[in-house]
Design a protein around this motif. Structure first.
Motif, PDB file in Angstrom:
ATOM      1  N   UNK A   3      -2.677  -7.239  -5.871  1.00  0.00           N
ATOM      2  CA  UNK A   3      -3.523  -6.117  -5.485  1.00  0.00           C
ATOM      3  C   UNK A   3      -4.971  -6.455  -5.802  1.00  0.00           C
ATOM      4  N   UNK A   4      -5.830  -6.336  -4.802  1.00  0.00           N
ATOM      5  CA  UNK A   4      -7.258  -6.594  -4.971  1.00  0.00           C
ATOM      6  C   UNK A   4      -8.045  -5.299  -4.747  1.00  0.00           C
ATOM      7  N   UNK A   5      -9.231  -5.258  -5.340  1.00  0.00           N
ATOM      8  CA  UNK A   5     -10.055  -4.057  -5.213  1.00  0.00           C
ATOM      9  C   UNK A   5      -9.574  -2.921  -6.090  1.00  0.00           C
ATOM     10  N   UNK A   6      -9.072  -3.264  -7.278  1.00  0.00           N
ATOM     11  CA  UNK A   6      -8.479  -2.239  -8.163  1.00  0.00           C
ATOM     12  C   UNK A   6      -9.487  -1.172  -8.576  1.00  0.00           C
ATOM     13  N   UNK A  45      -6.819  -3.912  -1.153  1.00  0.00           N
ATOM     14  CA  UNK A  45      -6.112  -4.918  -0.349  1.00  0.00           C
ATOM     15  C   UNK A  45      -4.839  -5.366  -1.065  1.00  0.00           C
ATOM     16  N   UNK A  46      -3.735  -5.307  -0.346  1.00  0.00           N
ATOM     17  CA  UNK A  46      -2.460  -5.809  -0.861  1.00  0.00           C
ATOM     18  C   UNK A  46      -2.159  -7.121  -0.162  1.00  0.00           C
ATOM     19  N   UNK A  47      -2.070  -8.199  -0.920  1.00  0.00           N
ATOM     20  CA  UNK A  47      -1.745  -9.519  -0.383  1.00  0.00           C
ATOM     21  C   UNK A  47      -0.371  -9.948  -0.897  1.00  0.00           C
ATOM     22  N   UNK A  48       0.126 -11.033  -0.319  1.00  0.00           N
ATOM     23  CA  UNK A  48       1.466 -11.486  -0.647  1.00  0.00           C
ATOM     24  C   UNK A  48       2.450 -10.979   0.390  1.00  0.00           C
ATOM     25  N   UNK A  49       3.717 -11.281   0.170  1.00  0.00           N
ATOM     26  CA  UNK A  49       4.709 -10.914   1.177  1.00  0.00           C
ATOM     27  C   UNK A  49       6.068 -10.689   0.533  1.00  0.00           C
ATOM     28  N   UNK A  50       6.768  -9.722   1.055  1.00  0.00           N
ATOM     29  CA  UNK A  50       8.139  -9.432   0.647  1.00  0.00           C
ATOM     30  C   UNK A  50       9.066  -9.686   1.825  1.00  0.00           C
TER      31      UNK A  50
END
Length: 469
Positions: free
Chosen positions: A248-251, A113-118
């Motif tokens: 990044x989660x779930x590495x 899972x990719x969190x955050x925002x660009x």
């Protein structure tokens, strides 16, 4: 009195005298045996468009119906042993390994899972598409689409013009990016199961893939820059997901993906010589070990990934269940088709053999590229790949060497042109549905084809001239 149509059908289905286990006599099969395969593919292509609600609840029954139309005549007209042998060959050597790999990639990628925002500037968007494209050959086009589509949508949810971002995402991440390894797209893994070396695809499709990716990324950057400049002259929209640091989660799943690659390479290079005979079907030990390892890696992903990470990806088992049921039908329905193709000029598909052959008997690589591609645009690209693989001779060793350009044309056609419509490759419609749910004004089925027709078809024509003539 038997009608002419009935007599013709009887002739097409006429049994031979006797057949060994697994041998259904491809040279003696008539064209009617291909009808369930055509019906299966047309159901997949048209069902979600013409009757979506019925299809959503009963796609498994459609697959079972077409499969029964193959299996029952096979048993009655070819005999139980030949029919069982052919079914076991398809199930043990192709379908089960194929589904296990897809299941492993789907499960593991769904735990990243990719969190955050660009901020969705042209440079940022181009970089995100490039990253997703590179990921596709490692985690598969479905996995890369699952991981990358939501970050891309968040980055552009304050843009007035963002449809083109999703369209190019489908072109690159959901299709063309998966062309460099057997992990990338289902057709290529089927080729691997048929004996194509793991890195053969990387070596032989790298020029065509690099050319397509560079052209599309450059075109995207130019188009996105034009839209971005247009938006500077109007009041900005409120950003529902303000910019914040990317996390990044779930590495742990990245390590598990490395395990998937290692398991595939192990099965290609470790040859202990131990073979199990199942009703005439030879199952090699290294392939059994590979499949068990892949299932184990998927199990570890489920155990080690926090539930909230999968929830962030809106992970569900629905897509993989659909793939498993539909491909079960496809693999059964394609049994007589492949047998007829293996018969070559002596089989019912002799006219198709002539269509992809030059007058001197050599392969017409332009025809292979476009015929594989056109069918892959509207029918599933995995069985389309198998059809033309067999049409080209079906020998992996020959196709990797003297027939290398032909196999390249088939591989590129199947993977690249899956981007021509929403139904050409499984991730396409998934990305469309997610984007539409996030209020992106996605084009209709035919509206999308205007995009692909204007951008991809000229690109493929250019590739034909450069690589396949």
């Amino acid at each position: 009195m038997i009608s002419r149509a009935g007599a013709a059908l009887a002739l097409c289905l006429a049994p031979g005298a006797a057949f060994a286990a697994g041998d259904i006599g491809g040279a003696t099969l008539g064209g009617a045996w291909a009808l369930p395969f055509a019906g299966m593919l047309l159901s997949i292509a048209l069902g979600p468009v013409l009757f979506p609600h019925l299809w959503e609840h009963h796609y498994g029954k459609f697959a079972a119906f077409w499969a029964v139309l193959v299996l029952v005549p096979l048993v009655l007209l070819r005999g139980f042993d030949p029919a069982l042998g052919a079914l076991l060959h398809t199930a043990l050597l192709e379908y089960i390994p194929f589904i296990i790999l897809l299941f492993a990639l789907f499960t593991i990628a769904g735990g990243i899972l990719i969190m955050g925002n660009l901020h969705g500037t042209p440079a940022t968007n181009t970089a995100l598409l490039a990253i997703g494209t590179a990921m596709a050959s490692v985690v598969g086009t479905t996995g890369a689409s699952i991981i990358m589509i939501r970050p891309v949508l968040r980055a552009n949810d304050n843009r007035r013009h963002n449809v083109h971002v999703v369209v190019f995402f489908i072109f690159l991440v959901s299709n063309i990016g998966g062309s460099l390894t057997p992990l990338g797209d289902p057709p290529l893994f089927l080729g691997f199961l048929r004996g194509v070396d793991f890195f053969w695809t990387t070596q032989h499709l790298l020029p065509e893939t690099s050319f397509a990716v560079v052209v599309l990324l450059a075109l995207f950057f130019a188009l996105d820059s034009w839209f971005f400049r247009k938006e500077e002259n109007v009041p900005p929209l409120k950003d529902p997901t303000p910019d914040r640091a990317i996390k990044l989660y779930g590495k742990v799943n990245i390590l598990l993906l490395g395990g998937v690659i290692a398991a595939i390479l192990m099965s290609a290079n470790w040859k202990p010589g131990i073979v199990f005979d199942v009703h005439g079907v030879h199952v090699e030990l290294q392939n059994l070990v590979r499949d068990v390892v892949l299932l184990g890696l998927a199990g570890l992903s489920l155990m080690l990934t926090p539930k909230q990470v999968r929830a962030g990806n809106e992970f569900s088992w629905g897509p993989i269940k659909e793939v498993a049921k539909l491909f079960a039908g496809i693999f059964v329905c394609i049994i007589p088709v492949l047998a007829m193709l293996q018969a070559g000029k002596d089989g019912a598909f002799a006219p198709l053999v002539a269509l992809v052959s030059n007058p001197d008997g050599s392969a017409n690589n332009v025809a292979y590229f476009w015929l594989t591609g056109i069918l892959s645009s509207f029918l599933d690209n995995a069985p389309t790949y198998l059809v033309f693989f067999e049409l080209a001779g079906g020998s992996a060793q020959a196709l990797m060497t003297t027939g290398a350009l032909t196999l390249t044309a088939i591989s590129a056609g199947a993977v690249f042109m899956g981007a021509n419509s929403y139904i050409g490759n499984a991730p396409n419609f998934m990305v469309y549905a997610i984007a539409k749910d996030r209020k992106v004004n996605m084009p209709s089925f035919f509206g999308y084809m205007l995009w692909s027709g204007a951008i991809l078809i000229p690109l493929f024509l250019l590739q034909t001239v450069i690589f396949f003539r």
